[in-house]
Design an enzyme around this catalytic site. Structure first.
Site, short mmCIF file in Angstrom:
data_model
loop_
_atom_site.label_atom_id
_atom_site.label_comp_id
_atom_site.label_asym_id
_atom_site.label_seq_id
_atom_site.Cartn_x
_atom_site.Cartn_y
_atom_site.Cartn_z
N TYR A 88 15.69 3.96 3.55
CA TYR A 88 16.24 4.63 4.73
C TYR A 88 15.31 5.76 5.15
CZ TYR A 88 19.34 6.59 8.11
OH TYR A 88 19.86 7.02 9.31
N GLN A 146 25.58 2.48 9.30
CA GLN A 146 25.45 1.05 9.66
C GLN A 146 24.16 0.46 9.08
OE1 GLN A 146 25.76 3.63 11.75
NE2 GLN A 146 24.39 3.51 13.52
N ASN A 202 21.46 11.89 6.26
CA ASN A 202 22.49 12.91 6.50
C ASN A 202 23.77 12.56 5.72
OD1 ASN A 202 23.77 10.84 7.89
ND2 ASN A 202 23.18 11.60 9.92
N SER A 243 16.54 21.41 -0.58
CA SER A 243 15.32 21.66 -1.35
C SER A 243 15.34 23.04 -2.00
CB SER A 243 14.12 21.54 -0.41
OG SER A 243 12.94 21.41 -1.14
N HIS A 257 12.64 24.29 5.33
CA HIS A 257 13.18 22.94 5.37
C HIS A 257 14.58 22.90 5.93
CE1 HIS A 257 10.56 19.93 3.65
NE2 HIS A 257 10.18 20.74 2.70
N ASP A 277 3.95 18.03 -1.67
CA ASP A 277 4.73 17.35 -0.63
C ASP A 277 3.94 16.24 0.03
OD1 ASP A 277 7.06 18.80 -0.87
OD2 ASP A 277 6.40 20.37 0.49
N GLU A 291 35.68 -5.16 -36.18
CA GLU A 291 36.08 -4.89 -34.80
C GLU A 291 37.08 -5.95 -34.30
OE1 GLU A 291 32.58 -4.29 -32.37
OE2 GLU A 291 32.06 -2.42 -33.41
N HIS A 328 32.90 -13.72 -32.37
CA HIS A 328 31.58 -13.14 -32.63
C HIS A 328 31.10 -13.53 -34.03
CE1 HIS A 328 32.48 -10.64 -29.13
NE2 HIS A 328 31.30 -10.06 -29.22
#
Lengths: 433, 433
Positions: free
Chosen positions: A130, A191, A214, A237, A262, A361, A415, A420
């Protein structure tokens, strides 16, 4: 006013704890809206994408226009000035070189019982990245997300980037091309996350989604987690600078402002053993805040979340920094290596006066997607490891099964998992026949 | 009735897609209850733990009894019979040996521009492990969670295990001791997760929480995620067996039942190129379901989620398996290695007829906490990597900054982040003075 603390004051511990606990993020409750959007995209596919893009991005798209064509990308990429292209190419090459060293190795061995053990790494088949639109549409983030995926061997890498009012960022498309991205879609918001997770007629689904966004994007990522993998949900940040009296206060001020600019919720903290430096940095920040282009954002961040802490010595600085577990840690001190050895929690360390955080950065090589909000206590920045997964391998021989099978049988019995035990016993009985 | 499919039937694709999409888990909506429990523990600490433990586990505890004392653990551990102790010790040793190989290496290097780059791994400082009480209180899970944490170097490892009606499982405490666990608390449910995440007067907070639990525990882990790290939320167990005509149908049947007996929502799938084997396995499963101790659970799992798929050849088997991305994959075929090379998504592979999956649950060495519900497409089983985190390192020299700083400045400008650019420029200007 930023906070000014002295570690030797009586009430320091209380003030520092308050600083650690400060909540810097408003998370608007968009979960219901996001759930509806995801359901709509699942139910109606492309038609929902087109309608939501018209509503939120004011773009009337046909089905054919959901994806950028190669020719469209060519045309946009051609707009990028040579200097910016060269800078982006340099960044891509350095980021790729760094991440290529992260590729983990397969292992296998045979143990004393003759059992073969090991593991193999395989890439995620398809990943989606994204990319925010508008102001926060950073080409550097495209490189930082896409290059590790491609280094890992992800076969199909798709980007979604909204183009509000038709505005596309040529540098984002160049970054996508430099990183080897396979598909770019003109969609955004919840979306886009829904389309990547569940697929539509045009967008094939992916297995993992990364990248910042966002509140709607973050909520959508949380909702599709499980159906697909996601990266961390990044918060605002933050930088912590440990500096001594040898530091240039103006450089430190600019490093702190480079986080503050930022986001109003960003946080910049200075810890120093030199009270004069503390004052000089503070003065320099105030001066730069007169003229900085993003002075409103940076000023709000500094006023609301900035902090300057004077400590008696640098050991104390390291200790306090470890409690903060900062995303970015600059060690602007004479012997940065020695102090780095005392750092137990930090997303990235920048060593010495010649390493401003901004290098990280863009062009340093390490990833700039790093754990925020004290999560460096338990998590790491984005890497090749986020796009590969490990399959463990076991092969028993009859002798190895004879040696260790009975212990498995005993534990299965304890167990109360009879089948098993029987699955081991049936083979052991065959060997004893 | 389990599903019987033939990959060459006309409607196979539709049926297989239905199988892939089948939802096997009911997630009761306990989120509101869990939110209240977490808020209560945050507000009232130990008092809330004591009250909730009285209510849910029917245990009246004093503050001093929240934690097991060393003497209490000694007494319980002494109850473990020698055979079970030896089996658990063997398992612990093998799991430790395997996980010790997972410890990742620090790296650093100097590039052509003179920049030092690299990364360092550090352990999580404190981790908490949730262990269910009652029937699902598995000592093997204690080993599988605790040993990787201790191998990673976690300084403080706490376990919470509810003891309903005062019942404690001596094997769980022995497993904790063998794994080097530091603290064991008699608490469970969402209240235990809240205590680990936020701390109380008695329980110091941790940075990472792992371990399986019921719907309340899972919901609590989701809620505290971000404040602390968590492991994956595990779904019902699953196995996919690829077998050819050389296989012993009874062994395959028992291997499939060893998943089915875990849980009514567990899933066992057989894919084979031999229709006779398919039939023989099915017959054997039905026979064992007459007598198996947990036949009600295993029978429900097999009836509701079991599947047998006949394919024309093993290539097709690998392809279908990759679409399932199973938690456990057994390759009971003549050339298991060759087929393993075609597997792109699986949590763990068990190679050859002598490697029943149950070996991996206990004593093989690899972890038995593995990705379920098709998440092996994008995630890995538990490992040492879950208890370490990476800090990236960058150190520029004046020459390196001269070489790459201008590219960072250019990109900062293109992203309208002026202070980023200035922080680089101030240093470059100094060098040019």
């Amino acid at each position: 006013m930023p906070v000014f603390l002295n570690a030797e004051d009586a009430d320091f511990e209380a003030s520092f704890t308050t600083l650690l606990g400060a909540k810097r993020e408003d998370s608007p409750d968009v979960d219901r809206v996001v759930a509806d959007i995801i359901a709509d995209v699942r139910a109606r596919g492309d038609a929902a994408l087109i309608e939501l893009t018209a509503r939120f991005d004011r773009m009337a798209l046909s089905v054919d226009e959901l994806r950028f064509s190669d020719a469209e990308i060519d045309a946009l990429v051609a707009e990028v000035p040579a200097e910016e292209r060269a800078a982006l190419e340099r960044a891509a090459a350095r980021i790729r070189a760094y991440h290529e060293r992260q590729m983990p190795a397969d292992e296998s061995w045979t143990d004393a019982q003759g059992a073969m053990l090991g593991w193999r790494w395989t890439p995620v088949s398809a990943a989606g990245l994204y990319v925010p639109g508008g102001l926060a549409s950073y080409p550097s983030s495209v490189l930082m997300n896409a290059i590790p995926a491609k280094v890992a061997g992800v076969g199909r890498l798709a980007i979604t980037v909204p183009t509000p009012d038709g505005q596309a960022n040529p540098l984002v498309l160049l970054a996508a091309r430099l990183a080897g991205v396979d598909e770019v879609y003109r969609i955004g918001g919840a979306q886009a996350i829904a389309a990547l997770a569940y697929g539509t007629e045009t967008v094939a689904p992916v297995d993992k989604i990364t990248g910042p966004g966002n509140a709607f994007v973050a909520a959508a990522k949380r909702r599709v987690f499980g159906k697909v993998g996601i990266d961390m949900i990044a918060g605002p940040s933050e930088i912590l600078v440990i500096a001594d009296g040898s530091s240039n206060p103006d450089w430190i001020a600019l490093d702190m402002l480079s986080q503050a600019e930022h986001d109003e919720s960003a946080q910049s903290i200075l810890i120093t053993d030199d009270a004069d430096l503390a004052k000089a940095v503070s003065v320099s920040i105030d001066q730069h805040l007169q003229t900085l282009e993003r002075r409103e954002i940076a000023g709000a961040s500094w006023r609301d979340y900035g902090a300057v802490i004077v400590v008696p010595d640098l050991d104390r600085a390291a200790e306090l920094s470890n409690r903060v577990a900062p995303e970015h840690l600059e060690l602007c001190i004479a012997d940065a290596d020695a102090l780095a050895d005392r750092i137990t929690h930090a997303g990235a360390i920048f060593l010495g006066a010649w390493t401003p955080e901004a290098i990280g950065d863009y062009v340093g090589g390490p990833n700039h997607v790093l754990p925020t909000a004290r999560s460096a206590r338990f998590s790491s920045g984005l890497s090749v490891m986020d796009f590969v997964k490990r399959t463990t391998l076991t092969r028993m021989t009859p002798a190895a099964l004879k040696a260790i099978g009975p212990a498995a049988e005993t534990l299965a019995k304890s167990e109360s998992l009879q089948a098993h035990g029987l699955s081991v016993r049936a083979r052991l009985d065959h060997l004893n026949d």
